[in-house]
Write a protein that holds these residues in place. Sequence first.
Motif, short mmCIF file in Angstrom:
data_model
loop_
_atom_site.label_atom_id
_atom_site.label_comp_id
_atom_site.label_asym_id
_atom_site.label_seq_id
_atom_site.Cartn_x
_atom_site.Cartn_y
_atom_site.Cartn_z
N THR A 442 0.84 -1.21 0.00
CA THR A 442 0.00 0.00 0.00
C THR A 442 0.86 1.25 0.00
O THR A 442 0.57 2.22 -0.72
CB THR A 442 -0.94 0.00 1.23
OG1 THR A 442 -1.78 -1.16 1.17
CG2 THR A 442 -1.80 1.25 1.27
N LEU A 443 1.92 1.26 0.79
CA LEU A 443 2.82 2.42 0.84
C LEU A 443 3.47 2.65 -0.52
O LEU A 443 3.55 3.78 -1.00
CB LEU A 443 3.88 2.22 1.92
CG LEU A 443 3.40 2.31 3.37
CD1 LEU A 443 4.50 1.88 4.33
CD2 LEU A 443 2.93 3.72 3.72
N ARG A 444 3.96 1.56 -1.15
CA ARG A 444 4.60 1.72 -2.46
C ARG A 444 3.62 2.24 -3.49
O ARG A 444 3.94 3.11 -4.30
CB ARG A 444 5.18 0.37 -2.92
CG ARG A 444 6.57 0.08 -2.38
CD ARG A 444 7.25 -1.01 -3.19
NE ARG A 444 6.46 -2.23 -3.23
CZ ARG A 444 6.51 -3.20 -2.31
NH1 ARG A 444 7.31 -3.05 -1.26
NH2 ARG A 444 5.76 -4.28 -2.43
N ALA A 445 2.42 1.71 -3.47
CA ALA A 445 1.40 2.15 -4.44
C ALA A 445 1.07 3.62 -4.27
O ALA A 445 0.75 4.31 -5.25
CB ALA A 445 0.14 1.30 -4.28
N ALA A 446 1.17 4.12 -3.03
CA ALA A 446 0.86 5.53 -2.76
C ALA A 446 2.09 6.42 -2.92
O ALA A 446 1.98 7.65 -2.79
CB ALA A 446 0.31 5.68 -1.35
N GLY A 447 3.24 5.81 -3.17
CA GLY A 447 4.46 6.60 -3.32
C GLY A 447 4.96 7.17 -2.01
O GLY A 447 5.58 8.24 -1.99
N VAL A 448 4.71 6.47 -0.92
CA VAL A 448 5.08 6.95 0.40
C VAL A 448 6.21 6.09 0.97
O VAL A 448 6.09 4.85 1.04
CB VAL A 448 3.88 6.92 1.38
CG1 VAL A 448 4.32 7.35 2.77
CG2 VAL A 448 2.77 7.82 0.87
N ARG A 449 7.30 6.74 1.36
CA ARG A 449 8.39 6.06 2.07
C ARG A 449 8.47 6.68 3.46
O ARG A 449 8.95 7.80 3.63
CB ARG A 449 9.71 6.24 1.34
CG ARG A 449 9.77 5.59 -0.04
CD ARG A 449 11.09 5.94 -0.73
NE ARG A 449 11.22 7.39 -0.88
CZ ARG A 449 12.39 8.02 -1.09
NH1 ARG A 449 13.51 7.32 -1.14
NH2 ARG A 449 12.42 9.34 -1.22
N LEU A 450 7.96 5.95 4.44
CA LEU A 450 7.98 6.47 5.81
C LEU A 450 9.41 6.66 6.27
O LEU A 450 10.28 5.81 6.05
CB LEU A 450 7.25 5.52 6.75
CG LEU A 450 5.72 5.44 6.58
CD1 LEU A 450 5.13 4.45 7.58
CD2 LEU A 450 5.07 6.81 6.75
N GLY A 451 9.64 7.80 6.91
CA GLY A 451 10.99 8.16 7.30
C GLY A 451 11.72 8.96 6.26
O GLY A 451 12.79 9.53 6.53
N HIS A 452 11.17 9.04 5.04
CA HIS A 452 11.77 9.84 3.96
C HIS A 452 10.75 10.89 3.48
O HIS A 452 10.95 12.09 3.68
CB HIS A 452 12.20 8.94 2.80
CG HIS A 452 13.29 7.98 3.16
ND1 HIS A 452 14.62 8.32 3.12
CD2 HIS A 452 13.23 6.69 3.59
CE1 HIS A 452 15.36 7.29 3.50
NE2 HIS A 452 14.53 6.28 3.80
#
Length: 480
Positions: A442-452
Amino acid sequence: MSDASAAPVIVWFRQDLRVADNPALAHAARMGRPVVPLYILDDQTAGPWAPGGASRWWLHHSLSALGGALCDLGAPLVLRHGRADVALRTLVREVGADAVVWNRCYEPHAIARDSALKADLKADGIAVDTFNAALLAEPWTVKTGSGGPYKVFTPFWRCVREGLEPGPPLPAPTRLTAPAAPPAGDRLADWALLPTRPDWAGGLRDHWTPGERDATRRLTDFLAHAVDRYPEGRDYPAQPLTSRLSPHLHFGEISPRQIWAATEGRGGIGVESFQRELGWREFCHHLLYHFPFLPEQPLNPRFEAFAWDGNAGHLAAWQRGRTGYPIVDAGMRELWTTGWMHNRVRMIVGSFLVKHLLLPWTAGQAWFWDTLVDADLANNAASWQWIAGCGADAAPYFRVFNPVLQGEKFDARGEYVRRWVPELAGLPDRVLHQPWMADPVTLRAAGVRLGHDYPHPIVDHKAARQRALDTFAAIKDDNG
């Protein structure tokens, strides 16, 4: 008709930057003399409560609007800077004025300054008249059965409502006469109230038009389109259902009497709820008048022993909207961009600062003072003490908002968070308010890298809540 040869009267503008329903200006106009409108930029007397950055931006544009309105009436606005007592007495001598009028302010430093100045002017033979232009009921007129000040809002507001007779708003003067030789004043641009490099005011310009005209327009639009949905809608930050009149009220571009006159008689729970918010503003001024230490010290002395944290990194993360809690970060970014924050979100970010981060309410108050276009000493201090649990009629300290649940309840579809935290916009609603619970796909699909792209939470809610309760229990046990 005015007698242009008569001694002029000075109208000292302060937090009343309007020409309609302005008792001091109306009084001066009725005197039949030349009128000298004056505004003094007095940072010295105000000390730490001189206007912050966002307020200075608003002040520049509000003075520009007021200056235009006064020019149209025939009496240009004179701008002076420095200590108000010195600047005013200097102008009295320059123009040969034998009368000065102003509308009262209620901040402790303003009361002390104005009281001394009024006595000095009267000792010099100058007539001084002052008026109420900012409140429905002045603080000393509202008393409990024992004759003291109120500390609980509901009986305060009931008492105000029972005795309220504000009267109709005063019309703007139709014409003013300036002295034959108007005094010189500063150029507004020379006061450097606007930011230069960097120019951070773009969002303020996009969202606000300071001045009396826009204040009236906002009230009209609110009453026409939003007030009936206000009681429920005011809790949802993505919906445009609040009046956004707070900065106009603070700078006096519209008066509470004008608002009351526009709402009274309409009926409905929306109007009653909105009028109650005017009541909270009155209550805050009541508290500040009777407890002038309110911006610096807790009203509940038990909190003087509270073990606040001093984590500068946590404060900076909160200020920048980088806490890892989306609803908190959305609010702080809305504040930085627009100079304003939705009231429900103010409660959420305030609770997070003082309870999750254990940072003192005075740190939040100071940040709001600099960044809010509606920064008002009474409202700011009383409201921060309320959320911290140490003020009048305060929310209990043990009531700790869960920022995830608050986001899911009041921004269920994520419209508010997606607007102000766009790096999370691609997340589905089910994890938008707690992105750390999203799976890697889900994070990859949303383009989200937590901590970055977006930070991990700087504190764990459950642990932070327990720390807050333990810290509160310590002062509770020590004080009985």
